[in-house]
Design an enzyme around this catalytic site. Structure first.
Site, PDB file in Angstrom:
ATOM      1  N   ASP A 117     -18.319  15.320 -29.709  1.00  0.00           N
ATOM      2  CA  ASP A 117     -19.565  15.017 -30.411  1.00  0.00           C
ATOM      3  C   ASP A 117     -20.768  14.887 -29.474  1.00  0.00           C
ATOM      4  OD1 ASP A 117     -18.635  12.635 -29.416  1.00  0.00           O
ATOM      5  OD2 ASP A 117     -19.068  11.452 -31.202  1.00  0.00           O
ATOM      6  N   THR A 119     -21.227  16.349 -26.574  1.00  0.00           N
ATOM      7  CA  THR A 119     -21.555  17.693 -26.072  1.00  0.00           C
ATOM      8  C   THR A 119     -22.231  18.520 -27.170  1.00  0.00           C
ATOM      9  OG1 THR A 119     -19.558  17.496 -24.725  1.00  0.00           O
ATOM     10  CG2 THR A 119     -20.553  19.671 -24.827  1.00  0.00           C
ATOM     11  N   ASP A 141      -9.242  13.280 -29.994  1.00  0.00           N
ATOM     12  CA  ASP A 141      -9.508  12.210 -30.981  1.00  0.00           C
ATOM     13  C   ASP A 141      -9.603  12.735 -32.412  1.00  0.00           C
ATOM     14  OD1 ASP A 141      -9.722  10.651 -28.708  1.00  0.00           O
ATOM     15  OD2 ASP A 141     -11.914  10.729 -28.674  1.00  0.00           O
ATOM     16  N   MET A 183      -4.822   6.613 -27.656  1.00  0.00           N
ATOM     17  CA  MET A 183      -6.270   6.839 -27.579  1.00  0.00           C
ATOM     18  C   MET A 183      -6.841   7.192 -28.958  1.00  0.00           C
ATOM     19  SD  MET A 183      -6.956   8.886 -24.044  1.00  0.00           S
ATOM     20  CE  MET A 183      -7.192   8.002 -22.507  1.00  0.00           C
ATOM     21  N   GLU A 236      -6.502   2.503 -29.781  1.00  0.00           N
ATOM     22  CA  GLU A 236      -7.276   1.716 -28.813  1.00  0.00           C
ATOM     23  C   GLU A 236      -8.503   1.057 -29.450  1.00  0.00           C
ATOM     24  OE1 GLU A 236      -8.655   4.331 -25.704  1.00  0.00           O
ATOM     25  OE2 GLU A 236      -9.690   5.652 -27.104  1.00  0.00           O
ATOM     26  N   ARG A 280       7.003  -5.730 -25.850  1.00  0.00           N
ATOM     27  CA  ARG A 280       6.582  -4.938 -24.684  1.00  0.00           C
ATOM     28  C   ARG A 280       5.488  -3.963 -25.123  1.00  0.00           C
ATOM     29  NH1 ARG A 280       9.287  -8.255 -22.595  1.00  0.00           N
ATOM     30  NH2 ARG A 280      11.028  -7.974 -21.136  1.00  0.00           N
ATOM     31  N   HIS A 286      -3.980   8.637 -20.396  1.00  0.00           N
ATOM     32  CA  HIS A 286      -4.366  10.035 -20.187  1.00  0.00           C
ATOM     33  C   HIS A 286      -3.204  11.016 -20.266  1.00  0.00           C
ATOM     34  CE1 HIS A 286      -7.835   7.766 -18.937  1.00  0.00           C
ATOM     35  NE2 HIS A 286      -8.540   8.844 -19.175  1.00  0.00           N
TER      36      HIS A 286
HETATM   37  O1  F6P Z   1     -12.519  11.221 -26.176  1.00  0.00           O
HETATM   38  C1  F6P Z   1     -11.302  11.430 -25.531  1.00  0.00           C
HETATM   39  C2  F6P Z   1     -10.820  10.165 -24.871  1.00  0.00           C
HETATM   40  O2  F6P Z   1      -9.562  10.433 -24.274  1.00  0.00           O
HETATM   41  C3  F6P Z   1     -10.717   8.955 -25.798  1.00  0.00           C
HETATM   42  O3  F6P Z   1      -9.587   8.981 -26.623  1.00  0.00           O
HETATM   43  C4  F6P Z   1     -10.736   7.840 -24.791  1.00  0.00           C
HETATM   44  O4  F6P Z   1     -11.221   6.663 -25.368  1.00  0.00           O
HETATM   45  C5  F6P Z   1     -11.665   8.341 -23.723  1.00  0.00           C
HETATM   46  O5  F6P Z   1     -11.710   9.755 -23.847  1.00  0.00           O
HETATM   47  C6  F6P Z   1     -11.244   7.984 -22.315  1.00  0.00           C
HETATM   48  O6  F6P Z   1     -12.230   8.405 -21.436  1.00  0.00           O
HETATM   49  P1  F6P Z   1     -12.048   8.467 -19.853  1.00  0.00           P
HETATM   50  O7  F6P Z   1     -11.334   9.730 -19.527  1.00  0.00           O
HETATM   51  O8  F6P Z   1     -13.440   8.420 -19.333  1.00  0.00           O
HETATM   52  O9  F6P Z   1     -11.220   7.264 -19.464  1.00  0.00           O
END
Ligand code: F6P
Length: 362
Positions: A117, A119, A141, A183, A236, A280, A286
């Site tokens: 979004d 970009t 996302d 994420m 998150e 846990r 990532h």
């Molecule tokens: O928008 C993609 C995303 O992976 C989100 O899910 C996450 O909140 C964010 O980017 C993490 O960003 P960065 O790579 O800067 O930690």
């Protein structure tokens, strides 16, 4: 008449970016006889005029490769660009005019901009300034308006579902609560889709603020039915009713400076206290963004890339290619810029989850 195009990947990377580059370059070179310049590191490359020439040879082997060979950035914005001053200070400047003069000097007639979004919002601004531009929607996302799905999302869901499958066996063996934090920023699409595909018992998403007491009650019901473990997927961006999202860090200068993270540990700790069960937390982080795209995403990325080149050929500008049903269409960037596609109140997957007995904590 287009002779030369530029291509750029912006925002957080995601599986399938290289497949789009592959499709754009192959169609541009093979079908239309255009030259292609690949600008490096998102809008940074356009501001600094940092590019590499791409031809059919440069995209060999890209289809299944994760990340982006062009590099990307989710903190550089051409309209608010970080400039380091000789005295060590920092200033943010609008360098969009520099981008336009770079494109003129390079002889670039049109741009294909691949991103989320932030970009796309900047792409729309460049379109308004007279640049011929087509956007391609990417993000794990899945929160971009105008398209049913973004490429990268289904690979992230595949990764998260695989993690849930593995967490199940260890949760069951140890009679534990297993919390998986995924994420998605302010949208719960990854949590919802992977939670349903991975058989989670509880799914917490930003769109449905949770009551931890209701989560506790769901776990108690499972125990009463003889199930001494529970799997909880937490997006998150999930937050308790009347509470705040958990922020991990702030990235100065980024179009969206907030980086979320940490809610999984908060939920696990609260549930441990409330239920007396061991909990846990796994934070997938990532891992959801890296690695090879699944075939669905390779195909969608390929369709998007080919459609973006075709749109330029057809004289279209200021639009984003999108998936609607089973068709690839173009939608005006003006309709989608600055908006997010969150999970709606009537989302079918939430309804199905409820019918299956999944607790959403609401
Ligand atoms: O928008 C993609 C995303 O992976 C989100 O899910 C996450 O909140 C964010 O980017 C993490 O960003 P960065 O790579 O800067 O930690």
């Amino acid at each position: 008449m287009i002779k030369k195009i530029g291509i750029m990947t912006g925002g957080g990377d995601c599986p399938g970016l290289n497949a789009v580059i592959h499709a754009v370059v192959r169609s541009a070179v093979n079908s239309y006889g255009w030259q292609v310049l690949g600008f490096r590191d998102g809008y940074r490359g356009l501001v600094l005029n940092d590019y590499v020439e791409l031809n059919s040879d440069s995209v060999i082997g890209l289809l299944d490769r994760g990340g982006t060979v062009l590099g990307t950035s989710n903190k550089d914005n051409a309209f608010d660009f970080r400039v380091e001053l000789p005295d060590g200070g920092v200033e943010y400047r609008d360098l969009s005019a520099q981008v336009i003069s770079n494109l003129r000097a390079d002889g670039v007639d049109a741009l294909i901009i691949i991103g989320g979004d932030g970009t796309m919002t900047a792409a729309e601004l460049f379109h308004k300034l007279g640049v011929t531009v087509i956007g391609v929607p990417k993000t794990i996302d899945n929160d971009l308006c105008g398209t049913d799905v973004t490429f990268g999302f289904n690979t992230a869901v595949d990764t998260a579902t695989g993690a849930l499958d593995k967490l199940h066996s260890t949760a069951e063996s140890h009679h534990r609560l297993m919390v998986l934090e995924v994420m998605g920023r302010y949208a719960g699409w990854i949590a919802l889709a992977s939670g349903l595909a991975g058989g989670a018992d509880i799914i917490l998403i930003p769109e449905l603020p949770y009551d931890i007491g209701k989560v506790q009650a769901a776990i108690a019901r499972r125990r009463a039915a003889g199930r001494h473990f529970s799997i909880i997927v937490v997006a998150e961006g999930a937050a308790p009713l009347g509470g705040e999202m958990v922020t991990k860090r702030i990235i100065a200068g980024s179009p969206d400076p907030v980086r979320l993270g940490g809610v999984g540990a908060v939920v696990a700790q609260q549930l441990e206290q409330l239920t007396g069960m061991e909990a846990r937390t796994t934070v997938l982080g990532h891992l959801q963004r890296g690695g090879r795209p699944i075939p669905y995403d390779r195909l969608l990325a390929t369709r998007f890339g080919a459609a973006a080149a075709q749109a330029l050929k057809d004289g279209i500008s200021g639009c984003m290619v999108a998936l609607r049903g089973s068709d690839i269409v173009t939608v005006p960037l003006a309709e989608i810029a600055g908006k997010q596609r969150l999970i709606g109140k009537d989302e079918e997957l939430v309804e199905i989850g409820r019918r299956l007995g999944v607790c959403f904590g609401d």
